[in-house]
Design a protein around this motif. Structure first.
Motif, mmCIF file in Angstrom:
data_model
loop_
_atom_site.group_PDB
_atom_site.id
_atom_site.type_symbol
_atom_site.label_atom_id
_atom_site.label_comp_id
_atom_site.label_asym_id
_atom_site.label_seq_id
_atom_site.Cartn_x
_atom_site.Cartn_y
_atom_site.Cartn_z
ATOM 1 N N PHE A 2 0.733 -1.522 -0.169
ATOM 2 C CA PHE A 2 0.660 0.031 0.135
ATOM 3 C C PHE A 2 0.661 1.203 -0.072
ATOM 4 O O PHE A 2 2.410 1.352 0.651
ATOM 5 C CB PHE A 2 -0.610 -0.130 0.827
ATOM 6 N N ARG A 3 0.762 2.342 -1.033
ATOM 7 C CA ARG A 3 0.827 3.079 -1.080
ATOM 8 C C ARG A 3 0.817 4.294 -0.587
ATOM 9 O O ARG A 3 -0.434 4.853 0.654
ATOM 10 C CB ARG A 3 1.574 3.930 -2.497
ATOM 11 N N VAL A 4 1.856 4.746 0.888
ATOM 12 C CA VAL A 4 1.337 5.981 1.570
ATOM 13 C C VAL A 4 2.645 7.554 1.342
ATOM 14 O O VAL A 4 3.041 7.707 0.973
ATOM 15 C CB VAL A 4 1.848 5.915 3.129
ATOM 16 N N LEU A 5 2.048 9.095 1.635
ATOM 17 C CA LEU A 5 1.755 10.231 1.599
ATOM 18 C C LEU A 5 2.155 10.496 2.901
ATOM 19 O O LEU A 5 1.180 10.374 3.425
ATOM 20 C CB LEU A 5 1.253 10.806 0.371
ATOM 21 N N LEU A 6 3.282 10.966 3.427
ATOM 22 C CA LEU A 6 3.520 12.053 4.565
ATOM 23 C C LEU A 6 3.518 13.133 3.768
ATOM 24 O O LEU A 6 4.602 13.512 3.420
ATOM 25 C CB LEU A 6 4.575 11.278 5.110
ATOM 26 N N ALA A 7 2.813 14.344 4.482
ATOM 27 C CA ALA A 7 2.954 16.010 4.495
ATOM 28 C C ALA A 7 3.087 16.170 5.509
ATOM 29 O O ALA A 7 2.178 16.004 6.426
ATOM 30 C CB ALA A 7 1.430 15.991 4.201
ATOM 31 N N ASP A 8 4.350 17.446 6.317
ATOM 32 C CA ASP A 8 4.417 17.749 7.110
ATOM 33 C C ASP A 8 5.249 19.052 6.674
ATOM 34 O O ASP A 8 6.260 18.970 6.272
ATOM 35 C CB ASP A 8 4.320 17.103 8.427
ATOM 36 N N ASP A 9 4.846 19.806 6.953
ATOM 37 C CA ASP A 9 6.047 20.885 6.610
ATOM 38 C C ASP A 9 7.042 21.143 7.581
ATOM 39 O O ASP A 9 7.992 22.128 6.896
ATOM 40 C CB ASP A 9 5.248 22.595 7.095
ATOM 41 N N GLU A 10 7.156 20.482 8.438
ATOM 42 C CA GLU A 10 8.075 20.453 9.584
ATOM 43 C C GLU A 10 8.801 19.361 9.417
ATOM 44 O O GLU A 10 8.249 18.204 9.265
ATOM 45 C CB GLU A 10 7.718 20.581 11.254
#
Length: 141
Positions: A2-10
């Motif tokens: 399963f493909r996961v995206l991580l998004a955080d500006d820090e």
């Protein structure tokens, strides 16, 4: 996988989150890491991600904005909202938009493990519903 995206500006928080979640133990791989909310939305629109862990407060678009836009465009990604804020209004909005879960930073290993297990179970069920042919082959041939 399963493909996961991580998004955080820090950047450090994003790396810490990635290390805390045992993705590979549950059949998931981090397919993309982004530090910009607009880039996160662009990737979600252009590529198929099974799940995304997104920060609630990023410059430009909030995590709620991203989920809302994905829902409007019928993008079928499961979202886990990660936040440094225990603001009930954010949690309520995330739930109303169908987010899978909402967790506070820093995410503890035990919580990450439980979330990963539950997310993997859901993703596996969704995959079977979308493409039951391989299962049918196994069961009836």
């Amino acid at each position: 996988m399963f493909r996961v995206l991580l998004a955080d500006d820090e950047k450090m928080v994003l790396l810490s989150t990635e290390k805390t979640f045992p993705f590979s133990e549950y059949g998931m791989t981090v397919a993309a890491r982004v530090f910009d909310s607009f880039e996160a939305l662009r990737l979600l629109e252009e590529s198929a991600f099974d799940a995304a862990l997104i920060d609630i407060r990023m410059p430009g678009l909030t995590g709620i904005d991203i989920i809302s836009e994905c829902r409007r465009r019928n993008i079928d990604t499961e979202f886990i909202v990660v936040s440094g804020y225990s603001d009930f209004a954010y949690m309520k909005q995330a739930i109303q938009l169908g987010a899978f879960d909402y967790c506070l930073k820093p995410v503890q290993r035990q919580e990450a493990d439980e979330l990963s297990r539950r997310l993997s179970d859901l993703l596996f069920r969704k995959r079977l519903e979308q493409d039951s042919e391989p299962l049918t082959e196994i069961l009836y041939h």
